[in-house]
Write a protein that holds these residues in place. Structure first.
Motif, PDB file in Angstrom:
ATOM      1  N   SER A 107       5.878  45.874  52.224  1.00  0.00           N
ATOM      2  CA  SER A 107       7.439  45.668  50.604  1.00  0.00           C
ATOM      3  C   SER A 107       7.520  47.112  50.805  1.00  0.00           C
ATOM      4  CB  SER A 107       6.870  45.288  49.769  1.00  0.00           C
ATOM      5  OG  SER A 107       7.531  45.430  48.775  1.00  0.00           O
ATOM      6  N   GLU A 108       7.171  48.413  51.350  1.00  0.00           N
ATOM      7  CA  GLU A 108       7.915  49.684  50.809  1.00  0.00           C
ATOM      8  C   GLU A 108       8.374  49.818  52.298  1.00  0.00           C
ATOM      9  OE1 GLU A 108       6.353  54.224  50.972  1.00  0.00           O
ATOM     10  OE2 GLU A 108       5.324  52.513  49.425  1.00  0.00           O
ATOM     11  N   ILE A 109       7.480  49.330  53.641  1.00  0.00           N
ATOM     12  CA  ILE A 109       8.429  49.723  54.881  1.00  0.00           C
ATOM     13  C   ILE A 109       9.356  48.601  54.466  1.00  0.00           C
ATOM     14  CG2 ILE A 109       7.882  49.152  57.251  1.00  0.00           C
ATOM     15  CD1 ILE A 109       4.940  49.956  57.009  1.00  0.00           C
ATOM     16  N   SER A 110       9.430  47.530  54.177  1.00  0.00           N
ATOM     17  CA  SER A 110      10.507  46.782  54.531  1.00  0.00           C
ATOM     18  C   SER A 110      12.231  47.301  53.854  1.00  0.00           C
ATOM     19  CB  SER A 110      10.236  45.342  53.889  1.00  0.00           C
ATOM     20  OG  SER A 110       8.968  44.655  54.688  1.00  0.00           O
ATOM     21  N   SER A 111      11.305  47.479  52.159  1.00  0.00           N
ATOM     22  CA  SER A 111      12.523  48.328  51.260  1.00  0.00           C
ATOM     23  C   SER A 111      13.084  49.354  52.502  1.00  0.00           C
ATOM     24  CB  SER A 111      12.022  48.925  50.429  1.00  0.00           C
ATOM     25  OG  SER A 111      12.032  48.259  49.158  1.00  0.00           O
ATOM     26  N   ALA A 112      12.806  50.662  53.030  1.00  0.00           N
ATOM     27  CA  ALA A 112      12.937  51.298  54.114  1.00  0.00           C
ATOM     28  C   ALA A 112      13.443  50.995  55.177  1.00  0.00           C
ATOM     29  CB  ALA A 112      12.023  52.036  53.970  1.00  0.00           C
ATOM     30  N   ILE A 113      13.443  50.333  55.831  1.00  0.00           N
ATOM     31  CA  ILE A 113      14.068  49.346  56.763  1.00  0.00           C
ATOM     32  C   ILE A 113      15.598  49.424  56.016  1.00  0.00           C
ATOM     33  CG2 ILE A 113      14.309  47.466  58.236  1.00  0.00           C
ATOM     34  CD1 ILE A 113      11.217  47.898  58.711  1.00  0.00           C
ATOM     35  N   ALA A 114      15.306  48.261  54.901  1.00  0.00           N
ATOM     36  CA  ALA A 114      16.981  48.049  54.305  1.00  0.00           C
ATOM     37  C   ALA A 114      17.631  48.334  54.393  1.00  0.00           C
ATOM     38  CB  ALA A 114      16.512  46.942  53.524  1.00  0.00           C
ATOM     39  N   ALA A 115      17.135  49.636  53.751  1.00  0.00           N
ATOM     40  CA  ALA A 115      18.467  51.229  53.475  1.00  0.00           C
ATOM     41  C   ALA A 115      18.387  51.366  54.169  1.00  0.00           C
ATOM     42  CB  ALA A 115      17.224  51.679  52.323  1.00  0.00           C
ATOM     43  N   ALA A 116      17.588  51.495  55.990  1.00  0.00           N
ATOM     44  CA  ALA A 116      18.852  52.197  56.229  1.00  0.00           C
ATOM     45  C   ALA A 116      19.930  51.232  57.094  1.00  0.00           C
ATOM     46  CB  ALA A 116      17.251  51.924  57.396  1.00  0.00           C
TER      47      ALA A 116
ATOM     48  N   GLU B 100      21.521  49.366  55.760  1.00  0.00           N
ATOM     49  CA  GLU B 100      22.812  49.347  55.135  1.00  0.00           C
ATOM     50  C   GLU B 100      23.549  50.128  54.695  1.00  0.00           C
ATOM     51  OE1 GLU B 100      23.677  49.558  49.967  1.00  0.00           O
ATOM     52  OE2 GLU B 100      21.443  49.389  50.189  1.00  0.00           O
ATOM     53  N   GLU B 101      22.950  51.861  55.246  1.00  0.00           N
ATOM     54  CA  GLU B 101      23.319  52.948  55.316  1.00  0.00           C
ATOM     55  C   GLU B 101      24.419  53.000  56.765  1.00  0.00           C
ATOM     56  OE1 GLU B 101      20.487  56.869  55.372  1.00  0.00           O
ATOM     57  OE2 GLU B 101      20.607  56.422  53.099  1.00  0.00           O
ATOM     58  N   GLN B 102      23.437  52.487  57.991  1.00  0.00           N
ATOM     59  CA  GLN B 102      23.845  51.875  59.069  1.00  0.00           C
ATOM     60  C   GLN B 102      25.264  50.895  59.535  1.00  0.00           C
ATOM     61  OE1 GLN B 102      21.817  49.746  62.339  1.00  0.00           O
ATOM     62  NE2 GLN B 102      22.965  50.824  63.628  1.00  0.00           N
ATOM     63  N   GLY B 103      25.735  50.107  58.089  1.00  0.00           N
ATOM     64  CA  GLY B 103      26.875  49.329  57.521  1.00  0.00           C
ATOM     65  C   GLY B 103      27.870  49.483  57.639  1.00  0.00           C
ATOM     66  N   ALA B 104      27.255  50.756  56.641  1.00  0.00           N
ATOM     67  CA  ALA B 104      28.246  51.729  56.111  1.00  0.00           C
ATOM     68  C   ALA B 104      28.952  52.771  56.621  1.00  0.00           C
ATOM     69  CB  ALA B 104      27.515  52.569  54.989  1.00  0.00           C
ATOM     70  N   ALA B 105      28.287  53.361  57.628  1.00  0.00           N
ATOM     71  CA  ALA B 105      28.661  54.169  58.839  1.00  0.00           C
ATOM     72  C   ALA B 105      29.401  53.164  60.242  1.00  0.00           C
ATOM     73  CB  ALA B 105      27.591  55.300  59.640  1.00  0.00           C
ATOM     74  N   THR B 106      28.952  52.270  60.107  1.00  0.00           N
ATOM     75  CA  THR B 106      29.471  51.819  60.835  1.00  0.00           C
ATOM     76  C   THR B 106      31.265  51.423  60.639  1.00  0.00           C
ATOM     77  OG1 THR B 106      27.441  50.805  61.984  1.00  0.00           O
ATOM     78  CG2 THR B 106      29.951  49.569  62.456  1.00  0.00           C
ATOM     79  N   GLY B 107      31.054  50.835  59.351  1.00  0.00           N
ATOM     80  CA  GLY B 107      32.208  51.106  58.595  1.00  0.00           C
ATOM     81  C   GLY B 107      33.208  51.866  58.675  1.00  0.00           C
ATOM     82  N   GLU B 108      32.564  53.189  58.455  1.00  0.00           N
ATOM     83  CA  GLU B 108      33.539  54.296  58.368  1.00  0.00           C
ATOM     84  C   GLU B 108      34.209  54.737  59.477  1.00  0.00           C
ATOM     85  OE1 GLU B 108      32.796  59.259  57.323  1.00  0.00           O
ATOM     86  OE2 GLU B 108      30.969  57.464  56.750  1.00  0.00           O
ATOM     87  N   ILE B 109      33.202  54.171  60.712  1.00  0.00           N
ATOM     88  CA  ILE B 109      33.923  54.097  61.933  1.00  0.00           C
ATOM     89  C   ILE B 109      35.244  53.860  62.874  1.00  0.00           C
ATOM     90  CG2 ILE B 109      33.071  54.245  64.967  1.00  0.00           C
ATOM     91  CD1 ILE B 109      30.336  55.426  64.129  1.00  0.00           C
ATOM     92  N   ALA B 110      34.673  52.367  62.486  1.00  0.00           N
ATOM     93  CA  ALA B 110      36.010  51.367  62.639  1.00  0.00           C
ATOM     94  C   ALA B 110      37.315  51.768  61.566  1.00  0.00           C
ATOM     95  CB  ALA B 110      35.385  50.152  61.795  1.00  0.00           C
ATOM     96  N   GLN B 111      36.811  52.426  60.707  1.00  0.00           N
ATOM     97  CA  GLN B 111      38.382  52.925  59.817  1.00  0.00           C
ATOM     98  C   GLN B 111      38.652  53.732  60.797  1.00  0.00           C
ATOM     99  OE1 GLN B 111      37.388  54.015  55.807  1.00  0.00           O
ATOM    100  NE2 GLN B 111      39.559  53.790  54.545  1.00  0.00           N
ATOM    101  N   ASN B 112      37.490  54.969  60.742  1.00  0.00           N
ATOM    102  CA  ASN B 112      38.138  55.851  61.990  1.00  0.00           C
ATOM    103  C   ASN B 112      39.102  55.724  62.242  1.00  0.00           C
ATOM    104  OD1 ASN B 112      37.498  57.853  59.775  1.00  0.00           O
ATOM    105  ND2 ASN B 112      35.792  58.351  60.428  1.00  0.00           N
ATOM    106  N   VAL B 113      38.544  54.866  63.745  1.00  0.00           N
ATOM    107  CA  VAL B 113      39.042  54.197  64.746  1.00  0.00           C
ATOM    108  C   VAL B 113      40.993  53.302  64.676  1.00  0.00           C
ATOM    109  CG1 VAL B 113      39.162  52.634  66.401  1.00  0.00           C
ATOM    110  CG2 VAL B 113      36.995  54.437  66.391  1.00  0.00           C
ATOM    111  N   GLN B 114      40.966  52.978  63.642  1.00  0.00           N
ATOM    112  CA  GLN B 114      42.264  53.068  63.310  1.00  0.00           C
ATOM    113  C   GLN B 114      42.714  53.502  62.934  1.00  0.00           C
ATOM    114  OE1 GLN B 114      41.421  50.018  59.410  1.00  0.00           O
ATOM    115  NE2 GLN B 114      44.068  48.974  59.540  1.00  0.00           N
ATOM    116  N   HIS B 115      42.266  54.253  62.356  1.00  0.00           N
ATOM    117  CA  HIS B 115      43.341  55.742  61.398  1.00  0.00           C
ATOM    118  C   HIS B 115      43.384  56.459  63.327  1.00  0.00           C
ATOM    119  CE1 HIS B 115      43.388  55.891  57.403  1.00  0.00           C
ATOM    120  NE2 HIS B 115      42.263  55.512  57.197  1.00  0.00           N
ATOM    121  N   ALA B 116      42.858  56.422  63.393  1.00  0.00           N
ATOM    122  CA  ALA B 116      43.109  57.542  65.064  1.00  0.00           C
ATOM    123  C   ALA B 116      44.449  56.600  65.889  1.00  0.00           C
ATOM    124  CB  ALA B 116      41.822  57.080  65.684  1.00  0.00           C
TER     125      ALA B 116
END
Length: 106
Positions: free
Chosen positions: A23-32, A34-50
């Motif tokens: 369960s602890e490992i699953s939570s860590a994976i879910a958090a990772a 989520e962070e990756q999704g946020a980073a991907t969204g930020e990259i997409a936004q930066n690409v759009q601005h560029a």
């Protein structure tokens, strides 16, 4: 029987501990994830601005190109007018010379 029950309790506790670890490992994976999704969204936004910046630069280059063409046309017209002015000046000089000579002689 008590021995078997104790072993079963120990086994169940071990299983509970493993489940807690999973369960602890699953939570860590879910958090990772989520962070990756946020980073991907930020990259997409930066690409759009560029892309928007590139589009604006392209428009500006087009405007500069248009202005350069207009300036070139205007420069050609000024050069043509200067040539005509030079020819008119030469004709005027040619006509004034004899006139002044005639005035001096009179």
């Amino acid at each position: 029987m008590q021995s078997a029950t104790a072993e079963a309790v120990t086994a169940i506790r071990a299983i509970q501990q493993r489940i807690a670890e999973v369960s602890e490992i699953s939570s860590a994976i879910a958090a990772a994830v989520e962070e990756q999704g946020a980073a991907t969204g930020e990259i997409a936004q930066n690409v759009q601005h560029a892309a928007q910046g590139t589009e604006e630069v392209t428009r500006n280059i087009g405007a500069v190109s248009d202005i350069t063409a207009e300036t070139s046309t205007s420069a050609g017209e000024v050069l043509k007018a200067a040539g005509e002015l030079s020819r008119n000046s030469e004709r005027l000089s040619a006509g004034v010379g004899p006139f002044l000579a005639g005035v001096k002689a009179a």
